[in-house]
Design an enzyme around this catalytic site. Structure first.
Site, short mmCIF file in Angstrom:
data_model
loop_
_atom_site.label_atom_id
_atom_site.label_comp_id
_atom_site.label_asym_id
_atom_site.label_seq_id
_atom_site.Cartn_x
_atom_site.Cartn_y
_atom_site.Cartn_z
N HIS A 194 -6.53 -0.13 -0.49
CA HIS A 194 -6.05 -1.36 -1.12
C HIS A 194 -4.54 -1.28 -1.40
CE1 HIS A 194 -7.55 -4.99 -3.67
NE2 HIS A 194 -6.34 -5.23 -3.17
N ARG A 204 -10.21 -9.43 0.72
CA ARG A 204 -11.13 -8.88 -0.26
C ARG A 204 -12.33 -8.28 0.47
NH1 ARG A 204 -7.38 -9.08 -3.09
NH2 ARG A 204 -7.16 -10.02 -5.17
#
Length: 300
Positions: free
Chosen positions: A263, A215
Site C-alpha cells: 500500500h 482498494r
C-alpha cells in the site's frame, strides 16, 4: 479558528509545523471541539464530537471508512484530499507497472533467476491498450501520461469525461473486452466492491495484466489467482488488499505471477497537501463552499 488534527496514521510532526506556519492566527489542537477537523484514521470517539464543526477535511483521498462510520455527523460537510503530490506518485506507479508488463520485465526477472537467456517479442506502445477503470483525478492524470507515451487508452467512469486521446467507454463489458492492461483506480463503494471478479477478468484480452492501486475490496482474490493460473492473464500488480497487512499465509505473497507492494502506490505528502488543506480552511473562513466535497450517496 480552532482546527483539530486527529489521526492515528499521519504524523502530527509532519503536518502541524507547516499548518501553523501557513495559518499563524489559528489554534491547532489534537483533541476536543473544533471549527475544522483534519482527520485520517481518527482515534475512537473523535467523530462523535464534531457535530458543531463547519468542515471535516480528510487527509486522505479515500473516504470510504469515514462515510461508512455511523459516528460521522451527517450534517457536517466532508471533503476528500486531492493532493498534487499523491496524484503524481500514483501516475508514477501506474506507468511503472504498465511498462513492466509491456516490456516483459517481470519475465526477464524470472529468467534471470533461472539463468535463462531468452529474448521476447518487443511491441510498440501503440500495439497495447490500457484500460483505466475510474477516470477521477487519479485516473485522468495517469491516462494523459499513458497517452503521451503512445499507448491506446480507454477509460470507464460513472460521470462524463473528455480527455484528449482517451476513448471513454460507458459499457463495462465492452470496456473489459477492449482492455489488455487494466488499471483500477476506482473508489470503493457497494457498487464497485468485487468488480474484478471471474466474469470480468475473463473478458480481458489474453495475456493482459491487472494493476490494482485502489482498494483491496475491488478484487476477488480467488478469481484473480484462477485467471493467472489458467494463463489467461500474464501478471498482476497489487498494492492494496482486503486485509492489511496482508497475512503471511496469503497465497498472493508467493504467487509467481504477482508483484506485491504494501500500500505504497501514493502516500499523502504534507509538503504538497498542506496548501490544499489551507485553501479549504480559508474557504470556510470566508463562508465559501470547500473544494472536493464528498457526495455521501455516491460514497466519494
Amino acid at each position: 479558528m480552532k482546527v483539530l488534527f486527529a489521526s492515528r496514521s499521519e504524523s502530527a510532526e509532519d503536518w502541524l509545523p507547516r499548518l501553523r506556519a501557513a495559518l499563524p492566527g489559528d489554534e491547532f489542537i489534537e483533541r476536543g471541539d473544533a471549527d475544522v477537523a483534519l482527520v485520517a484514521d481518527p482515534p475512537p470517539g473523535t467523530l462523535e464530537k464534531l457535530g458543531g464543526a463547519k468542515l471535516i477535511q480528510s487527509l486522505w483521498m479515500g473516504v470510504e471508512n469515514l462515510v461508512a462510520d455511523p459516528a460521522l455527523p451527517r450534517h457536517v460537510p466532508l471533503a476528500r484530499l486531492v493532493d498534487p503530490g499523491m496524484v503524481a506518485a500514483m501516475s508514477e506507479m501506474v506507468l511503472a507497472h504498465v511498462l513492466d508488463w509491456h516490456r516483459h520485465l517481470y519475465l526477464y526477472r524470472y529468467h534471470q533467476g533461472n539463468v535463462t537467456w531468452r529474448q521476447l517479442e518487443q511491441k510498440l506502445a501503440s500495439d497495447r491498450t490500457v484500460g483505466i477503470l475510474g477516470l477521477g483525478t487519479l485516473g485522468t492524470d495517469a491516462a494523459r501520461k499513458l497517452v503521451a507515451l503512445g499507448f491506446n487508452v480507454v477509460g470507464y467512469s460513472r460521470r462524463p469525461k473528455d480527455i484528449a486521446g482517451v476513448r471513454r467507454v460507458t459499457d463495462l463489458q465492452l470496456f473489459f473486452e477492449q482492455t489488455e492492461a487494466l488499471v483500477c483506480l476506482l473508489p470503493l463503494t457497494p457498487q464497485t466492491r468485487g468488480i474484478l471478479n471471474a466474469e470480468n477478468l475473463k473478458s480481458l484480452r489474453q495475456g493482459g495484466c491487472v494493476i490494482n492501486l485502489a482498494r483491496g475490496g475491488h478484487v476477488v482474490s480467488a478469481d484473480l489467482i484462477a485467471a493467472l493460473d489458467s494463463g489467461h492473464l500474464a501478471h498482476a500488480y497489487l498494492d492494496v488488499f482486503e486485509c492489511e497487512p496482508l497475512p503471511a499465509d496469503d497465497p498472493l505473497w508467493r504467487h509467481p505471477s504477482v508483484t506485491l507492494t504494501p500500500h505504497v502506490a501514493a502516500l499523502t505528502e504534507p509538503r504538497t497537501a498542506v496548501p490544499v488543506v489551507v485553501e479549504n480552511i480559508e474557504r470556510v473562513r470566508r463562508g465559501k463552499a470547500p473544494l472536493h466535497l464528498v457526495d455521501r450517496e455516491a460514497g466519494y
